[in-house]
Design a protein around this motif. Structure first.
Motif, PDB file in Angstrom:
ATOM      1  N   UNK A  72       9.357  78.739  -4.690  1.00 11.57           N
ATOM      2  CA  UNK A  72       8.792  79.116  -3.390  1.00 11.57           C
ATOM      3  C   UNK A  72       8.559  77.907  -2.491  1.00 11.57           C
ATOM      4  N   UNK A  73       8.453  76.728  -3.075  1.00 10.02           N
ATOM      5  CA  UNK A  73       8.160  75.518  -2.306  1.00 10.02           C
ATOM      6  C   UNK A  73       9.215  74.476  -2.677  1.00 10.02           C
ATOM      7  N   UNK A  74      10.256  74.395  -1.893  1.00  7.08           N
ATOM      8  CA  UNK A  74      11.413  73.580  -2.243  1.00  7.08           C
ATOM      9  C   UNK A  74      11.280  72.144  -1.729  1.00  7.08           C
ATOM     10  N   UNK A  75      10.270  71.465  -2.193  1.00  7.81           N
ATOM     11  CA  UNK A  75      10.151  70.038  -1.917  1.00  7.81           C
ATOM     12  C   UNK A  75       9.247  69.402  -2.972  1.00  7.81           C
ATOM     13  N   UNK A  76       9.393  68.100  -3.142  1.00  2.21           N
ATOM     14  CA  UNK A  76       8.545  67.320  -4.040  1.00  2.21           C
ATOM     15  C   UNK A  76       8.061  66.087  -3.292  1.00  2.21           C
ATOM     16  N   UNK A  77       6.937  65.546  -3.710  1.00  2.00           N
ATOM     17  CA  UNK A  77       6.339  64.376  -3.058  1.00  2.00           C
ATOM     18  C   UNK A  77       6.233  63.235  -4.067  1.00  2.00           C
ATOM     19  N   UNK A  78       6.771  62.067  -3.699  1.00  2.00           N
ATOM     20  CA  UNK A  78       6.683  60.850  -4.509  1.00  2.00           C
ATOM     21  C   UNK A  78       5.904  59.822  -3.708  1.00  2.00           C
ATOM     22  N   UNK A  79       4.931  59.192  -4.351  1.00  3.37           N
ATOM     23  CA  UNK A  79       4.113  58.227  -3.617  1.00  3.37           C
ATOM     24  C   UNK A  79       3.531  57.207  -4.585  1.00  3.37           C
ATOM     25  N   UNK A  80       2.915  56.179  -4.014  1.00  9.54           N
ATOM     26  CA  UNK A  80       2.203  55.183  -4.822  1.00  9.54           C
ATOM     27  C   UNK A  80       0.844  55.762  -5.183  1.00  9.54           C
ATOM     28  N   UNK A  81       0.456  55.617  -6.438  1.00  9.39           N
ATOM     29  CA  UNK A  81      -0.747  56.258  -6.971  1.00  9.39           C
ATOM     30  C   UNK A  81      -1.995  55.907  -6.171  1.00  9.39           C
ATOM     31  N   UNK A  82      -2.775  56.946  -5.838  1.00  9.04           N
ATOM     32  CA  UNK A  82      -3.992  56.738  -5.062  1.00  9.04           C
ATOM     33  C   UNK A  82      -5.196  57.416  -5.707  1.00  9.04           C
ATOM     34  N   UNK A  83      -5.179  57.537  -7.024  1.00  9.37           N
ATOM     35  CA  UNK A  83      -6.267  58.210  -7.706  1.00  9.37           C
ATOM     36  C   UNK A  83      -6.058  59.708  -7.769  1.00  9.37           C
ATOM     37  N   UNK A  84      -4.810  60.126  -7.463  1.00 14.35           N
ATOM     38  CA  UNK A  84      -4.429  61.541  -7.529  1.00 14.35           C
ATOM     39  C   UNK A  84      -5.234  62.397  -6.561  1.00 14.35           C
ATOM     40  N   UNK A  85      -5.657  61.772  -5.449  1.00 11.95           N
ATOM     41  CA  UNK A  85      -6.416  62.535  -4.453  1.00 11.95           C
ATOM     42  C   UNK A  85      -5.629  62.710  -3.163  1.00 11.95           C
ATOM     43  N   UNK A  86      -4.437  62.108  -3.124  1.00  8.65           N
ATOM     44  CA  UNK A  86      -3.550  62.375  -2.000  1.00  8.65           C
ATOM     45  C   UNK A  86      -3.899  61.699  -0.689  1.00  8.65           C
ATOM     46  N   UNK A  87      -4.812  60.722  -0.687  1.00  6.38           N
ATOM     47  CA  UNK A  87      -5.180  60.061   0.556  1.00  6.38           C
ATOM     48  C   UNK A  87      -4.146  58.997   0.910  1.00  6.38           C
ATOM     49  N   UNK A  88      -3.916  58.808   2.184  1.00  8.94           N
ATOM     50  CA  UNK A  88      -3.032  57.745   2.638  1.00  8.94           C
ATOM     51  C   UNK A  88      -3.698  56.391   2.415  1.00  8.94           C
ATOM     52  N   UNK A  89      -2.882  55.323   2.383  1.00  9.83           N
ATOM     53  CA  UNK A  89      -3.407  53.987   2.088  1.00  9.83           C
ATOM     54  C   UNK A  89      -4.432  53.530   3.116  1.00  9.83           C
ATOM     55  N   UNK A  90      -4.308  53.999   4.368  1.00  5.72           N
ATOM     56  CA  UNK A  90      -5.249  53.566   5.404  1.00  5.72           C
ATOM     57  C   UNK A  90      -6.391  54.551   5.612  1.00  5.72           C
ATOM     58  N   UNK A  91      -6.491  55.564   4.763  1.00  9.33           N
ATOM     59  CA  UNK A  91      -7.584  56.525   4.869  1.00  9.33           C
ATOM     60  C   UNK A  91      -8.842  55.921   4.259  1.00  9.33           C
ATOM     61  N   UNK A  92      -9.971  55.871   4.997  1.00  3.43           N
ATOM     62  CA  UNK A  92     -11.201  55.275   4.456  1.00  3.43           C
ATOM     63  C   UNK A  92     -11.639  55.885   3.133  1.00  3.43           C
ATOM     64  N   UNK A  93     -11.311  57.175   2.918  1.00  2.00           N
ATOM     65  CA  UNK A  93     -11.725  57.822   1.678  1.00  2.00           C
ATOM     66  C   UNK A  93     -11.023  57.231   0.459  1.00  2.00           C
ATOM     67  N   UNK A  94      -9.859  56.586   0.662  1.00  2.00           N
ATOM     68  CA  UNK A  94      -9.138  56.016  -0.472  1.00  2.00           C
ATOM     69  C   UNK A  94      -9.891  54.858  -1.097  1.00  2.00           C
ATOM     70  N   UNK A  95     -10.760  54.200  -0.309  1.00  2.00           N
ATOM     71  CA  UNK A  95     -11.513  53.062  -0.838  1.00  2.00           C
ATOM     72  C   UNK A  95     -12.637  53.486  -1.754  1.00  2.00           C
ATOM     73  N   UNK A  96     -12.992  54.770  -1.710  1.00  2.00           N
ATOM     74  CA  UNK A  96     -14.114  55.233  -2.521  1.00  2.00           C
ATOM     75  C   UNK A  96     -13.680  56.264  -3.556  1.00  2.00           C
TER      76      UNK A  96
END
Length: 292
Positions: A72-96
């Motif tokens: 039903x969802x024909x895509x996958x996402x590959x990224x650099x690990x961020x604590x498995x919370x999906x925040x972007x590198x510049x998102x302030x929440x990623x620091x906490x």
């Protein structure tokens, strides 16, 4: 973040297939996308292991499949690990995100994008405690003798330094229980005497006392020494009243601008273009063989 997505092409592809093949397209496509995502992540990690000198295990495996494809969802996402919370590198929440150290998406962002690296948590703590000046970053001094095989200062040592300078903060101000008291610091320098045996101990693994101090880069002492700015450790092998020696542990430096060392997006896209057609062909052939 890299998204492997073929949903826009499915309708055009299925027009050219018979009913049996058409019914297998979503399954085969999702399988091909997921296999491609695994390959892309593996190749990304291989590059990380090759471009960095003795990377930490969490760095050498930082590229991960965040989200897999389904029928039903024909895509996958590959990224650099961020604590498995999906925040972007510049998102302030990623620091906490979590109680551990900063996740790879933060400290690798400068290597991927170029520019300055993000401050580490202990650096922010030192700045907040007014130990390190704002706008500076800390580098681990090789002469300290404490660096691990990856060139990092062990977490226990960093915590000891933060504790010494009362840099731990629970958000309610100073006095957090992880900080050393004056009595504890004195014991680290003078040692604790065992009343029964008369022996003096200085803590686990230490044979003599020590103390930390901060150099601001100014001349001090009778010899007019000018020590580079940073946190230094004074050791007392002959007791506090005898001769001592000093060594740097953390040195304060101006942030440097990193060149891009890891072409994350280019590598991922080339890997997708190379592997996805082959994986689609394999998955479709398998789906048709096993179709009911």
């Amino acid at each position: 973040m890299i998204r492997i997505d073929v949903s826009d092409n499915i309708k055009e592809v299925t027009k050219q297939l018979d009913d049996l093949a058409r019914r297998q397209v979503p399954f085969a496509t999702s399988r091909a996308i997921n296999e491609t995502a695994k390959i892309v992540a593996k190749e990304g990690n291989a590059v990380l292991a090759s471009v960095f000198d003795s990377p930490l295990p969490r760095t050498a495996t930082a590229v991960k499949v965040f989200q897999g494809a389904t029928k039903e969802r024909l895509f996958a996402v590959v990224n650099v690990y961020d604590g498995n919370r999906g925040f972007a590198a510049d998102d302030p929440r990623a620091t906490s995100a979590g109680k551990g150290s900063i996740f790879p998406n933060r400290y690798l962002s400068a290597q991927i994008e170029g520019g300055q690296r993000a401050n580490k948590r202990f650096e922010n703590a030192l700045i907040k405690a007014q130990i390190m000046p704002p706008g500076m970053q800390a580098v681990f001094a090789k002469r300290s003798g404490y660096l691990d095989p990856f060139g990092n200062l062990p977490g226990a040592k960093i915590n000891q330094i933060l504790s010494w300078f009362n840099a731990f903060d629970d958000g309610k101000g100073k006095g957090y229980r992880s900080n050393m008291t004056d009595k504890t610091r004195t014991a680290a320098t003078m040692g604790r005497k065992n009343r029964r045996t008369g022996d003096t101990s200085f803590g686990k693994g230490r044979k003599y006392g020590f103390a930390y101090f901060v150099s601001r880069g100014e001349r001090f002492g009778g010899l007019g020494m000018r020590l580079p700015p940073g946190i230094w450790e004074r050791n007392y092998p002959n007791g506090p009243a005898g001769k001592s020696f000093i060594k740097p542990v953390l040195l304060f430096v101006r942030p440097g601008n990193y060149r891009r060392r890891f072409d994350f997006y280019g590598l991922m896209q080339r890997s997708i273009e190379k592997n996805l057609p082959e994986q689609l062909e394999k998955a479709m052939a398998m789906a048709l063989r096993t179709a009911r």
